[in-house]
Design a protein around this motif. Structure first.
Motif, mmCIF file in Angstrom:
data_model
loop_
_atom_site.group_PDB
_atom_site.id
_atom_site.type_symbol
_atom_site.label_atom_id
_atom_site.label_comp_id
_atom_site.label_asym_id
_atom_site.label_seq_id
_atom_site.Cartn_x
_atom_site.Cartn_y
_atom_site.Cartn_z
ATOM 1 N N PHE A 1 25.187 2.746 -17.854
ATOM 2 C CA PHE A 1 25.021 1.753 -17.500
ATOM 3 C C PHE A 1 24.537 2.653 -16.049
ATOM 4 O O PHE A 1 25.030 3.515 -15.340
ATOM 5 N N ASN A 2 22.939 2.317 -15.303
ATOM 6 C CA ASN A 2 22.563 3.110 -13.740
ATOM 7 C C ASN A 2 22.517 2.011 -13.014
ATOM 8 O O ASN A 2 22.223 0.986 -13.334
ATOM 9 N N THR A 3 23.273 2.252 -11.700
ATOM 10 C CA THR A 3 22.375 1.633 -10.575
ATOM 11 C C THR A 3 21.140 1.843 -10.860
ATOM 12 O O THR A 3 21.186 2.736 -9.834
ATOM 13 N N VAL A 4 20.019 1.115 -10.074
ATOM 14 C CA VAL A 4 19.166 1.500 -10.068
ATOM 15 C C VAL A 4 18.581 0.691 -8.869
ATOM 16 O O VAL A 4 18.597 -0.441 -7.576
ATOM 17 N N GLY A 5 17.435 1.390 -8.108
ATOM 18 C CA GLY A 5 16.774 0.973 -6.810
ATOM 19 C C GLY A 5 15.166 1.611 -7.275
ATOM 20 O O GLY A 5 14.783 1.902 -7.382
ATOM 21 N N TRP A 6 14.603 -0.139 -7.469
ATOM 22 C CA TRP A 6 13.041 0.242 -7.900
ATOM 23 C C TRP A 6 11.798 0.007 -7.050
ATOM 24 O O TRP A 6 11.378 -1.194 -6.317
ATOM 25 N N TYR A 7 11.384 0.674 -6.044
ATOM 26 C CA TYR A 7 10.264 1.164 -4.785
ATOM 27 C C TYR A 7 9.208 0.954 -5.792
ATOM 28 O O TYR A 7 8.483 1.326 -5.836
ATOM 29 N N THR A 8 7.793 -0.491 -5.079
ATOM 30 C CA THR A 8 6.790 -0.395 -5.922
ATOM 31 C C THR A 8 5.766 -0.680 -5.299
ATOM 32 O O THR A 8 6.418 -1.690 -4.207
ATOM 33 N N TYR A 9 4.441 -0.159 -5.428
ATOM 34 C CA TYR A 9 3.416 -1.477 -4.949
ATOM 35 C C TYR A 9 1.979 -1.796 -5.647
ATOM 36 O O TYR A 9 2.382 -0.827 -6.877
ATOM 37 N N ASN A 10 2.015 -2.619 -5.590
ATOM 38 C CA ASN A 10 0.075 -2.833 -6.243
ATOM 39 C C ASN A 10 -0.476 -3.574 -5.684
ATOM 40 O O ASN A 10 -0.390 -4.637 -4.804
ATOM 41 N N GLY A 11 -2.079 -3.644 -6.399
ATOM 42 C CA GLY A 11 -3.441 -4.224 -5.354
ATOM 43 C C GLY A 11 -3.942 -4.578 -6.481
ATOM 44 O O GLY A 11 -4.789 -2.922 -6.857
ATOM 45 N N ASP A 12 -4.681 -5.668 -6.345
ATOM 46 C CA ASP A 12 -5.998 -6.081 -7.179
ATOM 47 C C ASP A 12 -7.152 -5.788 -6.106
ATOM 48 O O ASP A 12 -7.593 -6.443 -5.158
ATOM 49 N N HIS A 13 -7.612 -4.525 -5.555
ATOM 50 C CA HIS A 13 -8.826 -4.521 -4.615
ATOM 51 C C HIS A 13 -10.298 -5.029 -5.201
ATOM 52 O O HIS A 13 -10.855 -4.714 -6.472
ATOM 53 N N GLN A 14 -11.206 -5.979 -4.421
ATOM 54 C CA GLN A 14 -11.919 -6.912 -4.557
ATOM 55 C C GLN A 14 -13.350 -5.759 -4.520
ATOM 56 O O GLN A 14 -13.222 -5.122 -3.713
ATOM 57 N N LEU A 15 -14.292 -5.514 -5.682
ATOM 58 C CA LEU A 15 -15.398 -5.254 -6.243
ATOM 59 C C LEU A 15 -16.561 -5.544 -5.837
ATOM 60 O O LEU A 15 -17.838 -5.262 -5.377
ATOM 61 N N ALA A 16 -16.207 -6.615 -6.609
ATOM 62 C CA ALA A 16 -17.557 -7.397 -6.681
ATOM 63 C C ALA A 16 -16.555 -9.078 -7.102
ATOM 64 O O ALA A 16 -15.567 -8.907 -6.874
ATOM 65 N N THR A 17 -17.739 -10.326 -7.129
ATOM 66 C CA THR A 17 -17.220 -11.436 -7.251
ATOM 67 C C THR A 17 -16.607 -11.204 -8.647
ATOM 68 O O THR A 17 -15.615 -12.202 -8.579
ATOM 69 N N ARG A 18 -16.180 -10.753 -9.804
ATOM 70 C CA ARG A 18 -15.558 -10.876 -10.665
ATOM 71 C C ARG A 18 -14.949 -9.816 -11.308
ATOM 72 O O ARG A 18 -13.640 -9.023 -11.916
ATOM 73 N N TRP A 19 -15.094 -8.540 -10.032
ATOM 74 C CA TRP A 19 -14.521 -7.481 -11.057
ATOM 75 C C TRP A 19 -13.134 -6.811 -9.646
ATOM 76 O O TRP A 19 -13.886 -7.294 -8.254
ATOM 77 N N LYS A 20 -12.541 -6.171 -10.281
ATOM 78 C CA LYS A 20 -11.315 -5.798 -9.522
ATOM 79 C C LYS A 20 -10.416 -4.418 -9.613
ATOM 80 O O LYS A 20 -11.188 -4.122 -10.880
ATOM 81 N N LEU A 21 -10.376 -3.316 -8.720
ATOM 82 C CA LEU A 21 -10.161 -2.072 -8.996
ATOM 83 C C LEU A 21 -8.294 -2.313 -8.428
ATOM 84 O O LEU A 21 -8.083 -2.834 -7.879
ATOM 85 N N HIS A 22 -7.604 -1.902 -10.251
ATOM 86 C CA HIS A 22 -5.777 -1.625 -9.932
ATOM 87 C C HIS A 22 -5.888 -0.600 -9.928
ATOM 88 O O HIS A 22 -6.049 0.301 -9.821
ATOM 89 N N THR A 23 -4.457 -0.851 -8.332
ATOM 90 C CA THR A 23 -4.019 0.133 -8.353
ATOM 91 C C THR A 23 -2.559 0.527 -8.305
ATOM 92 O O THR A 23 -2.084 -0.787 -7.573
ATOM 93 N N GLU A 24 -1.074 1.257 -8.942
ATOM 94 C CA GLU A 24 -0.377 0.453 -8.436
ATOM 95 C C GLU A 24 0.444 2.134 -8.250
ATOM 96 O O GLU A 24 0.142 3.404 -9.650
#
Length: 233
Positions: A1-24
């Motif tokens: 059994f583990n007591t955890v803290g998950w600290y997360t970032y994510n974003g989908d950055h618009q590159l063009a009308t239909r294209w996005k860059l995902h970073t996480e």
């Protein structure tokens, strides 16, 4: 059994009308924050087929640190993993409830450490995994989630491993998360959730041969922020 803290970032950055860059990035800690559990960095491209349907693919760099009574990193040093992934995501609504379905296929290369020198990688073991995530979001102030408003959010995700190198853990893990979100802007959100994970190890106990499970309980703090890089049309 583990007591955890998950600290997360994510974003989908618009590159063009239909294209996005995902970073996480995910900074996963034991005892809420004191010790390393895992580190995950991911980058990919997202293409919007329709307003409701997207496809994506990219690369993940993953590191597991020694933790727990049966550490996967059992030689006392971090174990690296490289992944390539492909996604299909479907968005839907039921009244005020926003529903998301994500199907992910992963090709995984798990680092095999040298017995003589654990800090050396002597090879990579290939595995496959498929994941399904159901996510929900519910606005608390009106019919939709708008700026400066709170919302409820939840997800459950099932992981299934397959292929000739998979051992006991065909059922790999399940994650459940429920909590509260706040939308600062349509491209800037913060979420604080209860988090639970059940993870099965690839090999059983060396003496009893019983299957080994990790049980993680704690919280997940997620920051979502996305830039718009496309030129005005």
């Amino acid at each position: 059994f583990n007591t955890v803290g998950w600290y997360t970032y994510n974003g989908d950055h618009q590159l063009a009308t239909r294209w996005k860059l995902h970073t996480e990035y995910q900074w996963r800690r034991i005892d809420f924050i004191t010790r390393w559990q895992q580190s995950l960095a991911r980058v990919g491209l997202v293409y919007e087929l329709t307003d409701r349907l997207t496809i994506a693919g990219g690369y993940t760099r993953f590191t597991t640190y020694p933790y727990g009574n049966y550490p996967s990193a059992d030689q006392g040093v971090p174990v690296p993993e490289n992944r390539v992934y492909e996604d299909i995501e479907l968005a839907d609504k039921l009244g005020r409830l926003v529903i998301g379905h994500r199907f992910r296929l992963e090709q995984r290369w798990l680092g095999q450490l040298s017995t003589a020198n654990p800090r050396q990688i002597e090879g990579w073991q290939y595995q496959n995994r498929i994941r399904y995530q159901l996510s929900l979001a519910y606005p608390l102030s009106g019919p939709t989630i708008d700026d400066h408003e709170f919302y409820l959010n939840a997800f459950d995700e099932l992981f299934i491993s397959f292929g000739r190198h998979v051992q006991d853990n065909v059922f790999n893990q399940n994650r459940l998360s429920v909590g509260l979100g706040y939308q600062i802007h349509n491209n800037f959100k913060i979420e604080l959730n209860y988090f639970n994970r059940v993870l099965q190890h690839g090999q059983g106990d060396p003496i009893t041969k019983k299957r080994i499970f990790d049980f993680d309980n704690g919280f997940r703090l997620n920051l979502y922020y996305a830039f718009d890089f496309k030129r005005d049309e």
